[in-house]
Design a protein around this motif. Structure first.
Motif, short mmCIF file in Angstrom:
data_model
loop_
_atom_site.label_atom_id
_atom_site.label_comp_id
_atom_site.label_asym_id
_atom_site.label_seq_id
_atom_site.Cartn_x
_atom_site.Cartn_y
_atom_site.Cartn_z
N CYS B 6 78.89 52.47 19.21
CA CYS B 6 79.60 53.58 18.56
C CYS B 6 80.59 52.99 17.56
O CYS B 6 81.43 52.16 17.92
CB CYS B 6 80.36 54.41 19.59
N ASN B 36 86.00 49.93 12.88
CA ASN B 36 87.13 49.78 13.79
C ASN B 36 87.08 48.39 14.44
O ASN B 36 86.04 48.00 14.99
CB ASN B 36 87.02 50.88 14.86
N VAL B 60 75.97 54.22 15.74
CA VAL B 60 76.13 55.66 15.53
C VAL B 60 77.56 55.97 15.10
O VAL B 60 78.50 55.31 15.53
CB VAL B 60 75.77 56.45 16.81
N PRO B 89 84.80 64.92 12.67
CA PRO B 89 85.29 64.94 14.05
C PRO B 89 86.66 65.62 14.13
O PRO B 89 87.52 65.33 13.31
CB PRO B 89 85.39 63.47 14.43
N VAL B 95 83.63 64.56 19.78
CA VAL B 95 82.86 63.37 19.40
C VAL B 95 82.04 62.89 20.62
O VAL B 95 80.85 62.60 20.51
CB VAL B 95 83.80 62.24 18.90
N ALA B 113 81.34 51.04 22.97
CA ALA B 113 82.30 51.66 22.05
C ALA B 113 83.55 50.79 22.09
O ALA B 113 83.57 49.76 22.75
CB ALA B 113 82.61 53.08 22.49
N GLU B 116 89.71 51.72 21.83
CA GLU B 116 90.52 52.70 21.10
C GLU B 116 90.25 52.53 19.61
O GLU B 116 89.91 51.46 19.15
CB GLU B 116 91.99 52.46 21.48
N TYR B 120 93.18 57.16 15.19
CA TYR B 120 93.62 58.22 16.07
C TYR B 120 94.23 57.67 17.36
O TYR B 120 95.05 58.34 18.01
CB TYR B 120 92.41 59.14 16.36
N ASN B 121 93.86 56.44 17.74
CA ASN B 121 94.35 55.81 18.97
C ASN B 121 94.14 56.67 20.20
O ASN B 121 94.98 56.70 21.12
CB ASN B 121 95.87 55.50 18.91
N GLY B 122 93.02 57.42 20.21
CA GLY B 122 92.81 58.33 21.34
C GLY B 122 92.56 57.59 22.64
O GLY B 122 93.06 57.98 23.70
N GLY B 123 91.78 56.53 22.57
CA GLY B 123 91.41 55.81 23.78
C GLY B 123 90.66 56.71 24.75
O GLY B 123 90.88 56.64 25.96
N MET B 124 89.83 57.59 24.23
CA MET B 124 89.19 58.55 25.11
C MET B 124 87.69 58.70 24.94
O MET B 124 87.00 59.10 25.87
CB MET B 124 89.87 59.91 24.98
N1 LIG Z 1 83.66 59.59 15.08
C1 LIG Z 1 83.18 58.62 15.87
N2 LIG Z 1 81.90 58.22 15.76
C2 LIG Z 1 81.41 57.23 16.55
N3 LIG Z 1 82.13 56.59 17.47
C3 LIG Z 1 83.41 56.95 17.63
C4 LIG Z 1 84.01 57.97 16.83
N4 LIG Z 1 85.30 58.09 17.21
C5 LIG Z 1 85.50 57.19 18.19
N5 LIG Z 1 84.37 56.49 18.44
C6 LIG Z 1 84.18 55.40 19.41
O1 LIG Z 1 85.11 55.53 20.46
C7 LIG Z 1 86.04 54.44 20.47
C8 LIG Z 1 87.41 54.90 20.88
O2 LIG Z 1 87.87 55.88 19.98
P1 LIG Z 1 89.12 56.82 20.31
O3 LIG Z 1 88.84 57.51 21.61
O4 LIG Z 1 89.20 57.75 19.16
O5 LIG Z 1 90.29 55.91 20.42
C9 LIG Z 1 85.95 53.84 19.07
O6 LIG Z 1 86.30 52.48 19.09
C10 LIG Z 1 84.46 54.06 18.76
O7 LIG Z 1 83.66 53.07 19.39
#
Ligand SMILES: Nc1ncnc2c1ncn2[C@@H]1O[C@H](COP(=O)(O)O)[C@@H](O)[C@H]1O
Ligand SMILES: Cc1cc2nc3c(=O)[nH]c(=O)nc-3n(C[C@H](O)[C@H](O)[C@H](O)COP(=O)(O)OP(=O)(O)OC[C@H]3O[C@@H](n4cnc5c(N)ncnc54)[C@H](O)[C@@H]3O)c2cc1C
Lengths: 319, 248
Positions: B6, B36, B60, B89, B95, B113, B116, B120-124
């Motif tokens: 991802c 990222n 993806v 997104p 997502v 993946a 984080e 966005y730094n969601g970590g989710m």
């Molecule tokens: N729009 C997206 N498309 C594909 N992978 C994503 C996307 N957003 C987040 N990810 C994957 O989820 C991980 C954590 O993202 P987040 O939860 O936004 O911190 C990222 O490092 C990506 O591997």
């Protein structure tokens, strides 16, 4: 309706983050006029939570939960939230909580906001402030689901005492097996971790080599601080990778961050900016860190740090 | 083994962060976008599985057309195929929902993946994907070995690391440590040429509701000037830290 917190413990002792999430939940409960319930897992004593406004503890005691397992712990917290009809669930930002949070959010059908730094700006709609862009900005996030999951950034709310009557009830959630087994744990137990530390002492490439870290450790020792380093220092193998802090390393949100021989590159600053007070010690007065710091010493670390250690020892002895 | 990596398309780490449209949108003006960093480590580990164990690697992204150069870069680094889910997104959950559909349709054994995204730094996303897909999940992963369907993973914990054994199918939240930084690859000319021939499939999103939505952004208040203390007067520093900042 109530607010549920997961009060983490380690080896039976409640962690500081447990009291911080409790403090936060109490403030939110006062806003919403409701109660705070905490779930504890194998904590020896839950009494101290009363100090931070927890009305009720669901105490889970089960030897199967001695080792952390994200999915199982998420199941336990979920059952606690359901038993209490919790509308808001608050957890900390430790590595374990960040691991279980998204699993818990799926289980609870909850909207999840991580890195939350303050009590909600508004509760209808429910909008919270969180840090984003690795501390370069804040985002207001609105959660629209009936159950909301808040991941509270460490050290962002602090500990706020608010004594209440606490009742502790045993709680026995059902636990199902899963396919993740911890084969071994390799942890330095005698040292403060970066995540738990109030003070972090960090060294950069300006220290010239790993043989010079004695003074960094001495400074950390007088202050009861954790040690950290910049990325090149861990890349060069001078220090373990687990000490690398910054945008691509560990985040630091301590009360005091002391940067020694670190230039203050944007990627370094991003990861440590959430710290409240920053001190820089650097020979180069033009080093970008001086723009980000609260206090600075333009000087040679090899002279400044040993003197500072001696002076701090004297200061501590007086206290 | 079929691997899905991802890829989040994020502003380069040196980017200035600004907002437009009344502080509701990230200002992409003059910003360079990259893979990222956490995902780059994951992608490089996937390349190792491809080269040593014959894995097939798909990348993806859930995003608009503007993310395609980032996916092409992943193809140039060596991924076999790319998928873009054509959706802007709006939160981590939506997502994860899109990714869960891709995972279910594609029969992937391993999903890598990042722990984080640096914007966005969601970590989710990885954890939610694991939750939705009922797969095993290892977060903050700094080591990954696979033998048949047996997995040995190392997870970074506060103050150390732990070794986990589990089985495929698995979702990993990866980061630095998954491979050595010196193993990260810059696409070469041949890779870039080959990437042009590789499939980049655009799929339309399934219906998914956002559970947490971004309302607005603000920048931290500007900081006051640094207070300088002479190296010959470190007592003054101790005094400031004790009496003014109250941190020691
Ligand atoms: N729009 C997206 N498309 C594909 N992978 C994503 C996307 N957003 C987040 N990810 C994957 O989820 C991980 C954590 O993202 P987040 O939860 O936004 O911190 C990222 O490092 C990506 O591997
Ligand atoms: C994608 C990406 C991600 C990155 N992520 C991170 C990250 O997460 N964390 C991170 O730290 N970096 C990160 N970096 C690296 C970052 O850009 C800098 O290169 C790095 O932070 C510099 O480390 P440093 O300050 O220790 O070394 P240098 O930049 O070499 O600075 C050394 C400093 O020490 C000072 N000095 C020298 N001698 C002395 C002395 N005797 N006493 C006192 N001071 C002295 C010098 O004046 C100088 O300011 C990243 C880079 C990229 C491209």
């Amino acid at each position: 309706m109530s607010i549920l917190v997961y009060a983490e413990s380690e080896k039976g002792k409640l962690k500081k983050t447990a009291f911080e999430v409790a403090s936060y939940a109490r403030a939110l409960a006062n806003q919403l006029e409701t109660n705070v319930t905490a779930v504890t897992i194998n904590a020896e004593s839950t009494e101290a939570l009363a100090q931070y406004g927890v009305d009720k503890v669901l105490a889970v005691n089960n030897p199967q939960l001695d080792t952390f397992n994200a999915r199982t712990f998420a199941q336990v917290i979920k059952q606690g939230a359901e038993a209490e009809h919790a509308e808001v669930v608050v957890i900390s930002a430790t590595a374990n909580c960040k691991y279980l949070a998204p699993l818990l959010a799926v289980e609870l059908n909850a909207g999840y906001a991580s890195n939350v730094v303050a009590v909600p700006e508004s509760t209808t709609p429910f909008a919270v402030k969180r840090s984003a862009f690795t501390n370069k900005a804040f985002e207001i996030t609105q959660i629209d689901t009936p159950v909301k999951l808040i991941g509270l950034s460490n050290n962002s709310f602090g500990l706020v005492e608010h004594k209440v009557e606490l009742k502790t009830e045993p709680f026995s959630p059902s636990i199902s097996e899963n396919n993740i087994t911890v084969a071994s744990v390799d942890k330095t137990t005698d040292k403060v971790t970066i995540a738990d530390a109030d003070i972090v002492v960090s060294g950069g490439r300006g220290l010239k080599g790993p043989e010079n870290w004695g003074m960094i450790e001495d400074l950390a020792a007088v202050l009861g601080a954790a040690t950290a380093c910049s990325k090149p220092v861990s890349d060069l193998g001078w220090r373990p990778h687990s000490e690398h802090v910054g945008q691509t390393g560990k985040p630091v949100a301590s009360n005091l961050y002391i940067a020694i021989g670190i230039s203050g590159a944007i990627q370094h600053l991003a990861g440590i900016n959430a710290s409240k007070v920053k001190v820089v010690i650097n020979t180069d007065s033009e080093a970008p860190f001086f723009k980000a710091a609260d206090y600075g010493v333009v000087g040679d670390a090899f002279e400044v740090v040993p003197t500072l250690v001696e002076k701090l020892k004297a200061f501590k002895a007086q206290q | 083994m079929k691997i899905l990596v991802c890829i989040s398309h994020v502003p380069d780490t040196t980017s200035k962060i600004n907002f437009t449209e009344g502080d509701t949108k990230f200002d992409t003006n003059g910003v360079q976008f990259v893979i990222n960093p956490n995902d780059e480590f994951g992608l490089t580990r996937a390349m190792w599985f491809k080269e040593k164990q014959g894995a097939h690697v798909t990348v993806v992204n859930v995003g608009g057309q503007e993310t395609e150069p980032t996916l092409r870069k992943a193809l140039a680094i060596g991924a076999d195929a790319a998928i873009r889910v054509n959706m802007q997104p709006n939160d981590g959950f939506s997502v994860a929902r899109q990714l869960a559909k891709i995972v279910a349709d594609g029969g992937f054994d391993l999903i890598i993946a990042g722990r984080e995204s640096i914007d966005y730094n969601g970590g989710m996303v990885p954890g939610m994907l694991a939750g939705l897909s009922q797969m095993n999940f290892v977060n903050t992963c700094i080591g990954l070995e696979i033998d048949g369907d047996q997995v040995t993973a190392i997870r970074e914990i506060d103050g150390g690391k732990e070794t986990i054994t589990t089985t495929l199918p698995l979702v990993v939240g990866g980061q630095k440590g998954l491979v050595d930084e010196s193993d990260l690859r810059i696409p070469n000319m041949r890779g870039i040429m080959m990437a042009r021939q590789k499939p980049l499939t655009v799929v339309e999103p399934i219906a998914s509701d956002a559970r947490a939505k971004s309302v607005s952004f603000e920048k931290p208040a500007p900081k006051g000037a640094v207070k300088l203390v002479s190296p010959d007067d470190l007592d003054a520093l101790i005094d400031l830290l004790h009496n003014e900042a109250k941190v020691i």
